[in-house]
Design an enzyme around this catalytic site. Structure first.
Site, short mmCIF file in Angstrom:
data_model
loop_
_atom_site.label_atom_id
_atom_site.label_comp_id
_atom_site.label_asym_id
_atom_site.label_seq_id
_atom_site.Cartn_x
_atom_site.Cartn_y
_atom_site.Cartn_z
N ASN A 294 0.84 -1.21 0.00
CA ASN A 294 0.00 0.00 0.00
C ASN A 294 0.88 1.25 0.00
O ASN A 294 0.59 2.21 -0.70
CB ASN A 294 -0.94 0.00 1.21
CG ASN A 294 -2.17 -0.85 0.98
OD1 ASN A 294 -3.05 -0.49 0.19
ND2 ASN A 294 -2.23 -1.99 1.64
N MET B 212 1.05 -2.76 12.56
CA MET B 212 0.47 -3.76 13.46
C MET B 212 0.48 -3.37 14.94
O MET B 212 0.29 -4.21 15.80
CB MET B 212 1.19 -5.10 13.28
CG MET B 212 1.10 -5.67 11.88
SD MET B 212 -0.61 -5.82 11.29
CE MET B 212 -1.11 -7.26 12.22
N HIS C 227 -8.14 -1.45 6.17
CA HIS C 227 -8.44 -2.75 6.79
C HIS C 227 -9.04 -3.68 5.74
O HIS C 227 -9.89 -3.27 4.95
CB HIS C 227 -9.42 -2.55 7.95
CG HIS C 227 -9.66 -3.80 8.71
ND1 HIS C 227 -8.73 -4.33 9.59
CD2 HIS C 227 -10.70 -4.66 8.70
CE1 HIS C 227 -9.20 -5.46 10.09
NE2 HIS C 227 -10.39 -5.68 9.56
N ASP D 54 -10.09 -0.49 14.68
CA ASP D 54 -10.82 -0.56 13.40
C ASP D 54 -12.25 -0.02 13.52
O ASP D 54 -13.14 -0.43 12.76
CB ASP D 54 -10.83 -2.01 12.84
CG ASP D 54 -9.41 -2.52 12.60
OD1 ASP D 54 -8.56 -1.73 12.17
OD2 ASP D 54 -9.17 -3.71 12.84
N GLU E 218 -7.33 -2.61 -2.40
CA GLU E 218 -6.80 -1.66 -1.41
C GLU E 218 -5.89 -0.62 -2.06
O GLU E 218 -5.92 0.55 -1.70
CB GLU E 218 -5.98 -2.42 -0.35
CG GLU E 218 -6.80 -3.21 0.63
CD GLU E 218 -5.95 -3.77 1.76
OE1 GLU E 218 -4.74 -3.52 1.83
OE2 GLU E 218 -6.53 -4.47 2.61
C1 GRF Z 1 -3.36 -4.83 4.15
O1 GRF Z 1 -4.17 -5.90 3.80
C2 GRF Z 1 -4.09 -3.91 5.09
O2 GRF Z 1 -5.46 -3.88 4.91
C3 GRF Z 1 -3.77 -4.50 6.43
O3 GRF Z 1 -2.44 -4.97 6.32
C4 GRF Z 1 -2.15 -5.26 4.97
C5 GRF Z 1 -0.91 -4.49 4.61
O4 GRF Z 1 -0.36 -4.83 3.38
N1 GRF Z 1 -3.98 -3.53 7.47
P1 GRF Z 1 0.91 -4.05 2.81
O5 GRF Z 1 1.97 -4.05 3.91
O6 GRF Z 1 0.48 -2.67 2.44
O7 GRF Z 1 1.32 -4.87 1.63
#
Ligand code: GRF
Length: 187
Positions: free
Chosen positions: A17, A90, A109, A145, A174
């Site tokens: 992301n 996290m 999320h 969340d 996403e």
């Molecule tokens: C994503 O699926 C997001 O929704 C969740 O953690 C994942 C992160 O993926 N919170 P990345 O590190 O952006 O590849």
């Protein structure tokens, strides 16, 4: 765009992301600029993305919550950061930290919130034989969340969906939804 909002992205893992946000932020009309990346995990693959794009990053891996947050706040203020995007981050942030950013923190999320908050969303979606799944971008509040939803993307699950296929599908959505949400916030 003349003045983009100075932004920090928080990560813990792969950072796909993050990669899309950075790429999109290079467009003239995109409202934010990623000026800093913070990871709480020194082994996060996303740190290579920071390096690839030549964006300053720091690892703050203190277990102690208030120490972790104090260091982050110091670094964020130093760079005059005004907006935070959590992308696969996290760690839970304290109410005090969230307040100090005046609600200007958003997160992504991998479910259609308010359903399947927290960890292992894919597993629970499949276990419940849901017809649909999706992803949500929301404000960060002191409920995990549980902050106000900004945008969501919904899609139909396949008959033979597995955690792996669902994850791939969700991530693809996403990557678009995060940037669309950021644009919608600054319109
Ligand atoms: C994503 O699926 C997001 O929704 C969740 O953690 C994942 C992160 O993926 N919170 P990345 O590190 O952006 O590849």
């Amino acid at each position: 765009m003349e003045k983009k909002v100075k932004t920090c992205v928080f990560i813990s893992g792969k950072g796909t992301n993050l990669d899309h946000i950075i790429k999109n932020s290079r467009s003239y009309n995109f409202p934010i600029k990623v000026d800093l990346i913070i990871s709480n995990n020194s082994k996060a693959e996303g740190l290579n993305i920071a390096k690839k794009h030549n964006i300053p990053f720091i690892c703050v891996s203190y277990k102690d919550q208030s120490f972790f947050e104090r260091i982050c706040l110091f670094e964020l203020r130093k760079k005059n950061i005004k907006f935070l995007c959590l992308a696969g981050f996290m760690k839970v942030l304290s109410s005090k930290f969230i307040r100090s950013f005046n609600g200007k923190i958003i997160n992504i999320h991998p479910s259609l919130l308010p359903k399947y908050k927290g960890l292992n969303a894919y597993k629970r979606v499949l276990k419940n034989n849901e017809l649909y799944s999706g992803c949500s971008v929301h404000y960060v509040s002191n409920k995990i969340d549980g902050g106000k939803i900004i945008l969501q993307k919904k899609f139909i699950l396949d008959k033979y969906e597995t955690e792996k296929t669902l994850k791939l599908k969700t991530l693809k959505k996403e990557h678009l939804l995060y940037s669309q949400s950021i644009i919608s916030l600054f319109k």
